[in-house]
Design a protein around this motif. Structure first.
Motif, PDB file in Angstrom:
ATOM      1  N   LYS A 150     -19.099  -3.138   7.802  1.00  0.00           N
ATOM      2  CA  LYS A 150     -18.015  -3.218   6.824  1.00  0.00           C
ATOM      3  C   LYS A 150     -16.694  -2.882   7.513  1.00  0.00           C
ATOM      4  O   LYS A 150     -16.637  -1.956   8.331  1.00  0.00           O
ATOM      5  CB  LYS A 150     -18.246  -2.232   5.687  1.00  0.00           C
ATOM      6  N   PRO A 151     -15.621  -3.592   7.179  1.00  0.00           N
ATOM      7  CA  PRO A 151     -14.319  -3.307   7.793  1.00  0.00           C
ATOM      8  C   PRO A 151     -13.886  -1.851   7.648  1.00  0.00           C
ATOM      9  O   PRO A 151     -13.259  -1.296   8.558  1.00  0.00           O
ATOM     10  CB  PRO A 151     -13.360  -4.246   7.053  1.00  0.00           C
ATOM     11  N   GLU A 152     -14.249  -1.224   6.531  1.00  0.00           N
ATOM     12  CA  GLU A 152     -13.862   0.180   6.333  1.00  0.00           C
ATOM     13  C   GLU A 152     -14.665   1.135   7.221  1.00  0.00           C
ATOM     14  O   GLU A 152     -14.283   2.292   7.394  1.00  0.00           O
ATOM     15  CB  GLU A 152     -13.976   0.593   4.857  1.00  0.00           C
ATOM     16  N   ASP A 153     -15.757   0.652   7.804  1.00  0.00           N
ATOM     17  CA  ASP A 153     -16.584   1.485   8.672  1.00  0.00           C
ATOM     18  C   ASP A 153     -16.266   1.291  10.155  1.00  0.00           C
ATOM     19  O   ASP A 153     -16.847   1.960  11.004  1.00  0.00           O
ATOM     20  CB  ASP A 153     -18.069   1.192   8.436  1.00  0.00           C
TER      21      ASP A 153
ATOM     22  N   ASP B 211      -9.182   7.831  11.840  1.00  0.00           N
ATOM     23  CA  ASP B 211      -8.702   7.732  10.463  1.00  0.00           C
ATOM     24  C   ASP B 211      -8.178   6.337  10.102  1.00  0.00           C
ATOM     25  O   ASP B 211      -7.808   6.096   8.963  1.00  0.00           O
ATOM     26  CB  ASP B 211      -7.604   8.784  10.235  1.00  0.00           C
TER      27      ASP B 211
ATOM     28  N   GLN C 131      -6.259  -4.528   7.437  1.00  0.00           N
ATOM     29  CA  GLN C 131      -6.285  -5.662   6.501  1.00  0.00           C
ATOM     30  C   GLN C 131      -5.353  -5.412   5.325  1.00  0.00           C
ATOM     31  O   GLN C 131      -4.626  -6.291   4.908  1.00  0.00           O
ATOM     32  CB  GLN C 131      -7.693  -5.848   5.932  1.00  0.00           C
ATOM     33  N   ASP C 132      -5.439  -4.205   4.786  1.00  0.00           N
ATOM     34  CA  ASP C 132      -4.659  -3.855   3.606  1.00  0.00           C
ATOM     35  C   ASP C 132      -3.241  -3.419   3.938  1.00  0.00           C
ATOM     36  O   ASP C 132      -2.459  -3.092   3.042  1.00  0.00           O
ATOM     37  CB  ASP C 132      -5.368  -2.744   2.818  1.00  0.00           C
TER      38      ASP C 132
ATOM     39  N   ARG D 222     -10.257  -2.159   7.740  1.00  0.00           N
ATOM     40  CA  ARG D 222      -9.854  -2.354   6.337  1.00  0.00           C
ATOM     41  C   ARG D 222      -8.414  -1.882   6.130  1.00  0.00           C
ATOM     42  O   ARG D 222      -7.630  -2.540   5.447  1.00  0.00           O
ATOM     43  CB  ARG D 222     -10.799  -1.615   5.393  1.00  0.00           C
ATOM     44  N   ASP D 223      -8.049  -0.751   6.721  1.00  0.00           N
ATOM     45  CA  ASP D 223      -6.669  -0.257   6.611  1.00  0.00           C
ATOM     46  C   ASP D 223      -5.689  -1.284   7.185  1.00  0.00           C
ATOM     47  O   ASP D 223      -4.620  -1.517   6.612  1.00  0.00           O
ATOM     48  CB  ASP D 223      -6.494   1.071   7.351  1.00  0.00           C
TER      49      ASP D 223
ATOM     50  N   ALA E 222     -12.661 -10.006   9.868  1.00  0.00           N
ATOM     51  CA  ALA E 222     -12.625  -9.370   8.546  1.00  0.00           C
ATOM     52  C   ALA E 222     -11.862 -10.236   7.551  1.00  0.00           C
ATOM     53  O   ALA E 222     -12.233 -10.331   6.375  1.00  0.00           O
ATOM     54  CB  ALA E 222     -11.986  -7.987   8.640  1.00  0.00           C
TER      55      ALA E 222
ATOM     56  N   SER F 169      -9.016   2.304   9.958  1.00  0.00           N
ATOM     57  CA  SER F 169     -10.103   1.322  10.005  1.00  0.00           C
ATOM     58  C   SER F 169      -9.539  -0.100  10.002  1.00  0.00           C
ATOM     59  O   SER F 169      -8.357  -0.320   9.718  1.00  0.00           O
ATOM     60  CB  SER F 169     -11.029   1.500   8.799  1.00  0.00           C
TER      61      SER F 169
ATOM     62  N   THR G 290     -13.687   1.852  12.868  1.00  0.00           N
ATOM     63  CA  THR G 290     -12.441   2.571  13.158  1.00  0.00           C
ATOM     64  C   THR G 290     -11.862   2.123  14.498  1.00  0.00           C
ATOM     65  O   THR G 290     -12.575   1.607  15.361  1.00  0.00           O
ATOM     66  CB  THR G 290     -12.673   4.092  13.217  1.00  0.00           C
TER      67      THR G 290
END
Length: 144
Positions: free
Chosen positions: A70-73, A124, A131-132, A128-129, A18, A126, A75
């Motif tokens: 997608k990274p947000e998808d 809950d 990453q951020d 993306r979480d 990612a 991901s 989990t």
């Protein structure tokens, strides 16, 4: 309960992919350098992730791996299910018929409850979480 190294490393690998998303395929040797996981183990971990369509591979000199989701998808729950097969704490949580005591067992109900809470938390969070860096309440000294 402890997650296997394979499950923990799968999260690291997906997080690494990612990080380099949009920059072309990432070679397993580069993933190894970034994550500290051996190339051989990375290749074992990438097989089920590829089968689950979370990653794609490209052959050749400029080949490697990229995220196909997608990274947000992606989990943590999905990753653990792919690698471990289940999130259940006990066999009877997954299939109460595996234990004749399940209908009256007080501890069975506790294992089911804890499994459900853990699964909800993992659903809950991901890639993306991660990453951020939005995960709150992480204990200090965790060598995850």
């Amino acid at each position: 309960m402890k997650l296997s190294a394979k499950a923990r490393y799968a999260v690291r690998i997906l997080l690494d992919l990612a990080t380099y998303q949009g920059q072309g395929p990432v070679r397993t040797s580069d993933i190894s350098e970034h994550t500290g996981v051996s190339v051989r183990f990375i290749e074992q971990i990438l097989k089920p992730l590829k089968k689950a369509k979370l990653v794609e591979s490209t052959r050749g000199a400029s080949g490697g791996y990229v995220l196909s989701a997608k990274p947000e998808d992606i989990t943590l729950a999905a990753i653990i299910r792919i690698i471990e097969g289940s999130l259940c704490l006990t066999h009877c949580c997954e299939d109460p018929n595996t234990c004749h005591r399940s209908p009256t067992c007080r501890s069975h109900r506790a294992w089911v409850r804890v499994t459900q809470v853990m699964e909800a938390e993992l659903e809950d969070i991901s890639i993306r979480d991660l990453q951020d860096d939005v995960i709150l309440g992480t204990p200090h000294g965790c060598d995850c």
